[in-house]
Design an enzyme around this catalytic site. Structure first.
Site, PDB file in Angstrom:
ATOM      1  CG  HIS A   1      -2.070   0.900   1.254  1.00 44.82           C
ATOM      2  ND1 HIS A   1      -2.416   1.718   0.214  1.00 44.82           N
ATOM      3  CD2 HIS A   1      -2.934   1.202   2.264  1.00 44.82           C
ATOM      4  CE1 HIS A   1      -3.442   2.472   0.565  1.00 44.82           C
ATOM      5  NE2 HIS A   1      -3.785   2.186   1.804  1.00 44.82           N
TER       6      HIS A   1
ATOM      7  CG  HIS B   1      -4.339   0.737  -8.320  1.00 46.96           C
ATOM      8  ND1 HIS B   1      -5.672   0.719  -8.051  1.00 46.96           N
ATOM      9  CD2 HIS B   1      -3.782   1.629  -7.466  1.00 46.96           C
ATOM     10  CE1 HIS B   1      -5.926   1.594  -7.084  1.00 46.96           C
ATOM     11  NE2 HIS B   1      -4.801   2.154  -6.708  1.00 46.96           N
TER      12      HIS B   1
ATOM     13  CG  ASP C   1       2.880   4.271  -3.832  1.00 48.95           C
ATOM     14  OD1 ASP C   1       1.995   3.423  -3.636  1.00 48.95           O
ATOM     15  OD2 ASP C   1       2.956   5.341  -3.189  1.00 48.95           O
TER      16      ASP C   1
HETATM   17  C1  SDX Z   1      -1.463   2.181  -3.347  1.00 51.23           C
HETATM   18  O1  SDX Z   1      -6.220   0.822  -3.347  1.00 51.23           O
HETATM   19  C2  SDX Z   1      -5.712   1.963  -3.574  1.00 51.23           C
HETATM   20  O2  SDX Z   1      -6.340   2.867  -4.108  1.00 51.23           O
HETATM   21  C3  SDX Z   1      -4.284   2.164  -3.099  1.00 51.23           C
HETATM   22  C4  SDX Z   1      -3.620   3.475  -3.494  1.00 51.23           C
HETATM   23  C5  SDX Z   1      -4.223   4.649  -2.758  1.00 51.23           C
HETATM   24  O3  SDX Z   1      -4.112   5.792  -3.265  1.00 51.23           O
HETATM   25  O4  SDX Z   1      -4.730   4.455  -1.634  1.00 51.23           O
HETATM   26  O5  SDX Z   1      -3.739   3.685  -4.881  1.00 51.23           O
HETATM   27  C6  SDX Z   1      -2.133   3.481  -3.110  1.00 51.23           C
HETATM   28  O6  SDX Z   1      -1.431   1.377  -2.452  1.00 51.23           O
HETATM   29  C7  SDX Z   1      -0.920   1.862  -4.708  1.00 51.23           C
HETATM   30  C8  SDX Z   1      -0.346   0.416  -4.819  1.00 51.23           C
HETATM   31  C9  SDX Z   1       1.073   0.424  -4.271  1.00 51.23           C
HETATM   32  N1  SDX Z   1       1.586  -0.951  -4.164  1.00 51.23           N
HETATM   33  C10 SDX Z   1       2.558  -1.393  -4.993  1.00 51.23           C
HETATM   34  O7  SDX Z   1       3.041  -0.742  -5.920  1.00 51.23           O
HETATM   35  C11 SDX Z   1       3.054  -2.801  -4.672  1.00 51.23           C
HETATM   36  C12 SDX Z   1       3.160  -3.608  -5.962  1.00 51.23           C
HETATM   37  N2  SDX Z   1       1.810  -3.846  -6.481  1.00 51.23           N
HETATM   38  C13 SDX Z   1       1.189  -5.098  -6.145  1.00 51.23           C
HETATM   39  O8  SDX Z   1       1.493  -5.625  -4.906  1.00 51.23           O
HETATM   40  C14 SDX Z   1      -0.292  -5.144  -6.554  1.00 51.23           C
HETATM   41  O9  SDX Z   1      -0.375  -4.670  -7.835  1.00 51.23           O
HETATM   42  C15 SDX Z   1      -1.331  -4.427  -5.702  1.00 51.23           C
HETATM   43  C16 SDX Z   1      -1.220  -4.784  -4.268  1.00 51.23           C
HETATM   44  C17 SDX Z   1      -1.198  -2.957  -5.855  1.00 51.23           C
HETATM   45  C18 SDX Z   1      -2.701  -4.848  -6.204  1.00 51.23           C
HETATM   46  O10 SDX Z   1      -2.822  -6.191  -5.950  1.00 51.23           O
HETATM   47  P1  SDX Z   1      -4.118  -7.045  -6.390  1.00 51.23           P
HETATM   48  O11 SDX Z   1      -5.176  -6.158  -6.928  1.00 51.23           O
HETATM   49  O12 SDX Z   1      -4.459  -7.929  -5.264  1.00 51.23           O
HETATM   50  O13 SDX Z   1      -3.603  -7.853  -7.624  1.00 51.23           O
HETATM   51  P2  SDX Z   1      -3.008  -9.288  -7.522  1.00 51.23           P
HETATM   52  O14 SDX Z   1      -1.938  -9.314  -6.455  1.00 51.23           O
HETATM   53  O15 SDX Z   1      -4.128 -10.263  -7.455  1.00 51.23           O
HETATM   54  O16 SDX Z   1      -2.264  -9.399  -8.944  1.00 51.23           O
HETATM   55  C19 SDX Z   1      -2.888  -9.953 -10.076  1.00 51.23           C
HETATM   56  C20 SDX Z   1      -1.736 -10.590 -10.855  1.00 51.23           C
HETATM   57  C21 SDX Z   1      -0.960 -11.628 -10.030  1.00 51.23           C
HETATM   58  O17 SDX Z   1      -0.355 -12.511 -10.970  1.00 51.23           O
HETATM   59  P3  SDX Z   1      -1.029 -13.971 -11.222  1.00 51.23           P
HETATM   60  O18 SDX Z   1      -1.216 -14.610  -9.856  1.00 51.23           O
HETATM   61  O19 SDX Z   1      -2.351 -13.658 -11.913  1.00 51.23           O
HETATM   62  O20 SDX Z   1      -0.055 -14.680 -12.117  1.00 51.23           O
HETATM   63  O21 SDX Z   1      -0.756  -9.569 -11.175  1.00 51.23           O
HETATM   64  C22 SDX Z   1       0.454  -9.874 -10.518  1.00 51.23           C
HETATM   65  C23 SDX Z   1       0.133 -10.825  -9.386  1.00 51.23           C
HETATM   66  O22 SDX Z   1       1.269 -11.625  -9.056  1.00 51.23           O
HETATM   67  N3  SDX Z   1       0.965  -8.606 -10.015  1.00 51.23           N
HETATM   68  C24 SDX Z   1       2.231  -8.220 -10.121  1.00 51.23           C
HETATM   69  C25 SDX Z   1       2.277  -6.941  -9.562  1.00 51.23           C
HETATM   70  N4  SDX Z   1       1.058  -6.597  -9.131  1.00 51.23           N
HETATM   71  C26 SDX Z   1       0.253  -7.648  -9.409  1.00 51.23           C
HETATM   72  N5  SDX Z   1       3.329  -8.840 -10.657  1.00 51.23           N
HETATM   73  C27 SDX Z   1       4.482  -8.132 -10.600  1.00 51.23           C
HETATM   74  N6  SDX Z   1       4.592  -6.880 -10.085  1.00 51.23           N
HETATM   75  C28 SDX Z   1       3.522  -6.265  -9.569  1.00 51.23           C
HETATM   76  N7  SDX Z   1       3.639  -5.035  -9.043  1.00 51.23           N
END
Ligand code: SDX
Length: 455
Positions: A286, A325, A381
Site C-alpha cells: 500500500h 493496482h 508510488d
Molecule cells: C497504493 O487501493 C488503492 O487505491 C491504493 C492506493 C491509494 O491511493 O490508496 O492507490 C495506493 O497502495 C498503490 C499500490 C502500491 N503498491 C505497490 O506498488 C506494490 C506492488 N503492487 C502489487 O502488490 C499489486 O499490484 C497491488 C497490491 C497494488 C494490487 O494487488 P491485487 O489487486 O491484489 O492484484 P493481484 O496481487 O491479485 O495481482 C494480479 C496478478 C498476479 O499474478 P497472477 O497470480 O495472476 O499470475 O498480477 C500480478 C500478481 O502476481 N501482479 C504483479 C504486480 N502486481 C500484481 N506482478 C508483478 N509486479 C507487480 N507489481
C-alpha cells in the site's frame, strides 16, 4: 423486505407475474426453489442471500469475498474512480484540474465539506488549521523516547494515537462541532508530527511551526530550518509538494480507508482511528510501496540491468514495486501528473539519475506481455519517491509524506461513515475450516508435535 425497493426476494416458483426489471432471478439447484433478488446501483444486498436455505434451520447463503475483490462496503460521494479509463475525481472534480488550480488545503476543504470553498471560507479554513499546528510539549518528550533510528512511520502511528490522550472530548464522535475540531487538529498537526519524526531521526532539534507560512511551506520550514533567522522554501518545490499532497489526499475505499471506516465504526476516537489507518498505509503493498520503489531502483543500479530484473519478476521472484493496482487497469492518472511534476522539481534540484532507471523499467514493462496481460501500469508510488529523494527526503520518510495528505481523505470518509444511517459496527462473517467439536485432552495424554495447519 428490501429497504430500498420494498419487495421481497420471494421463493414462489416462476409465475407469469412480470418480474421487476432491476432484479436477479436465481434457482437454488439444491432445492429447485427460485428467488428474485432486487438489484440496485449495480449490486445485490448480501443479506438478501440469507433467505436462500435448504431447510428452515439453515443459516442461509452468505457471499464469500476474501480481500473484498467484488464487495461494496459503503455508499460514498467523496471520490470516484474509473479503473479502466484511468479517471479520478474528488467530489466530481477531475484530479488533473484540482492539481493544476488548487492548494492542498482547498482540496482538503472540498473532500470534507463536499464543495470548493469561497475565498472567505478558504481564508477562515486556513486560519483554523494554522491555529492547530502546535503540539503539546509532552509529545516531544514522547518522541524523544524513540531510538535514534526509529522508522518515522512507527513514530507517526504512535504519536497520532497518543494525541487521543490529550483530547478526551474526542470520544464524543456524535457531536459535529467536536468532530470538526478534531478533524482540524489532525490536519493541522500531521505536518508537525511528521517533521518532528524526521528531525528526531537526524538528531536535530524540533522546529516550531511558523503560522505565517502556507501549509506546505510551514512543513518544509519545520523539516529543514537550520540556524537561519527565517526559513525560505523554494516556491517550485513547495508547489510540487502541494500538488503531491493533492494527488495523495483520497482514493475511495483503499486498504487504509477501509481500516479507517472499520475502526471508526466501533466509535473509537478519531486519533486512535487515524493511527490505525496510518498503520495500514505503512504496508509495502500500500503506501509503503513508494519507499520500496527506491530500494528496488537502488538494487537495479543502472538502466542496463533493467531487463535482468524484469526477467526475475516474470519468473515470480518478487513484484515490480510501484506497478499494478486493484482498481486501475490503466495508467494511474496520478502517476501521469507526478511524472510532469518530477521534471519541474529536477529543474531546481538537478535530475535524479534514478528517473532514467524508472523510465526504462516502465518502457520495457509496458511492452511486455506479462505486464500487459495483467494490466500492470505505474501507480501513484512509482515516481513519487524519485521526487521526494531529489527534494532531500530519505526513503523512510516517503510514506509519512503519503500519510499527511491522506489524513484529509481518511477523515472525510470517517465523517461520511458516521453520518450514514446504513452503517453500523463492521463485523464480517467467516467460513469455518477448523475442527468439529472435540473433548479436552489432559496434558499427559497429548501427543507431541501436533501443530495447527497453517495456510
Ligand atoms: C497504493 O487501493 C488503492 O487505491 C491504493 C492506493 C491509494 O491511493 O490508496 O492507490 C495506493 O497502495 C498503490 C499500490 C502500491 N503498491 C505497490 O506498488 C506494490 C506492488 N503492487 C502489487 O502488490 C499489486 O499490484 C497491488 C497490491 C497494488 C494490487 O494487488 P491485487 O489487486 O491484489 O492484484 P493481484 O496481487 O491479485 O495481482 C494480479 C496478478 C498476479 O499474478 P497472477 O497470480 O495472476 O499470475 O498480477 C500480478 C500478481 O502476481 N501482479 C504483479 C504486480 N502486481 C500484481 N506482478 C508483478 N509486479 C507487480 N507489481
Amino acid at each position: 423486505m428490501h429497504p430500498e425497493t420494498g419487495y421481497l426476494a420471494h421463493t414462489a416458483p416462476a409465475s407469469d407475474k412480470p418480474l421487476p426489471e432491476e432484479s436477479l432471478t436465481v434457482t437454488d439447484n439444491r432445492t429447485g426453489k427460485t428467488y428474485t433478488i432486487p438489484v440496485s446501483d449495480g449490486t445485490i444486498r448480501a443479506t438478501d442471500l440469507r433467505q436462500i436455505k435448504t431447510a428452515p434451520d439453515d443459516f442461509g447463503l452468505m457471499s464469500y469475498d476474501p480481500a473484498f475483490l467484488n464487495t461494496a462496503s459503503c455508499r460514498s460521494a467523496i471520490t470516484y474512480l474509473d479503473g479502466d479509463k484511468g479517471i479520478l475525481r474528488y467530489r466530481g472534480y477531475p484530479i488533473e484540474q484540482l492539481a493544476e488550480r488548487c492548494s492542498f488545503l482547498e482540496v482538503a476543504y472540498l473532500l470534507l465539506n463536499g464543495e470548493l470553498p469561497t475565498e472567505s471560507e478558504l481564508d477562515d479554513w486556513v486560519r483554523q488549521v494554522s491555529a492547530h499546528t502546535m503540539i503539546h510539549e509532552n509529545i516531544k518528550k514522547f518522541m524523544d523516547g524513540f531510538h535514534y533510528d526509529a522508522h518515522p512511520m512507527g513514530m507517526l502511528i504512535s504519536a497520532v494515537a497518543a494525541l487521543s490522550t490529550y483530547y478526551r472530548e474526542a470520544r464524543n464522535i456524535h457531536e459535529p462541532h467536536i468532530r470538526k475540531l478534531q478533524i482540524t487538529r489532525l490536519i493541522g498537526k500531521m505536518p508537525t508530527l511528521a517533521a518532528h519524526s524526521y528531525r528526531h531521526s537526524l538528531g536535530l532539534p524540533y522546529v516550531y511551526p511558523d503560522n505565517e507560512l502556507s501549509y506546505t511551506k510551514n512543513f518544509m520550514h519545520m523539516l529543514w530550518k537550520k540556524t537561519e533567522p527565517k526559513y525560505s522554501a523554494n516556491p517550485v518545490l513547495a508547489r510540487a509538494l502541494d500538488i503531491l499532497f493533492i494527488l495523495h489526499a483520497d482514493h475511495e475505499q483503499n486498504c487504509s480507508t477501509n481500516t479507517m471506516r472499520a475502526v471508526g465504526s466501533s466509535q473509537a476516537d478519531p486519533y486512535a482511528t487515524t493511527a490505525a489507518a496510518i498503520a495500514a498505509l505503512s504496508g509495502p503493498l500500500h503506501g509503503g510501496a513508494n519507499e520500496e520503489v527506491l530500494r528496488m531502483l537502488d538494487e537495479i543500479g543502472s538502466k542496463d540491468r533493467v531487463p535482468a530484473y524484469i526477467a526475475q519478476i516474470k519468473a515470480g521472484h518478487g513484484k515490480l514495486m510501484g506497478f499494478g493496482h486493484r482498481v486501475y487497469k490503466n495508467y494511474d492518472p496520478r502517476a501521469r501528473i507526478i511524472k510532469r511534476v518530477a521534471e519541474e522539481v529536477f529543474q531546481v534540484t538537478g535530475r535524479n539519475p534514478k528517473l532514467d532507471i524508472a523510465l526504462e523499467l516502465e518502457r520495457i514493462a509496458l511492452e511486455d506481455e506479462f505486464f500487459i496481460r495483467r494490466k500492470l501500469y505505474p501507480n501513484v508510488d512509482f515516481y513519487s519517491g524519485i521526487i521526494y529523494q531529489a527534494m532531500g527526503f530519505s526513503p523512510d520518510m516517503f510514506t509519512v509524506l503519503f500519510a499527511i495528505p491522506r489524513t484529509a481523505g481518511w477523515l472525510a470518509q470517517w465523517q461520511e461513515m458516521l453520518e450514514d444511517g446504513e452503517q453500523k459496527i463492521a463485523r464480517p462473517r467467516q467460513i469455518y475450516t477448523g475442527h468439529e467439536k472435540r473433548d479436552f485432552v489432559r496434558i499427559e495424554e497429548r501427543a507431541p508435535g501436533r501443530m495447527v495447519r497453517v495456510g
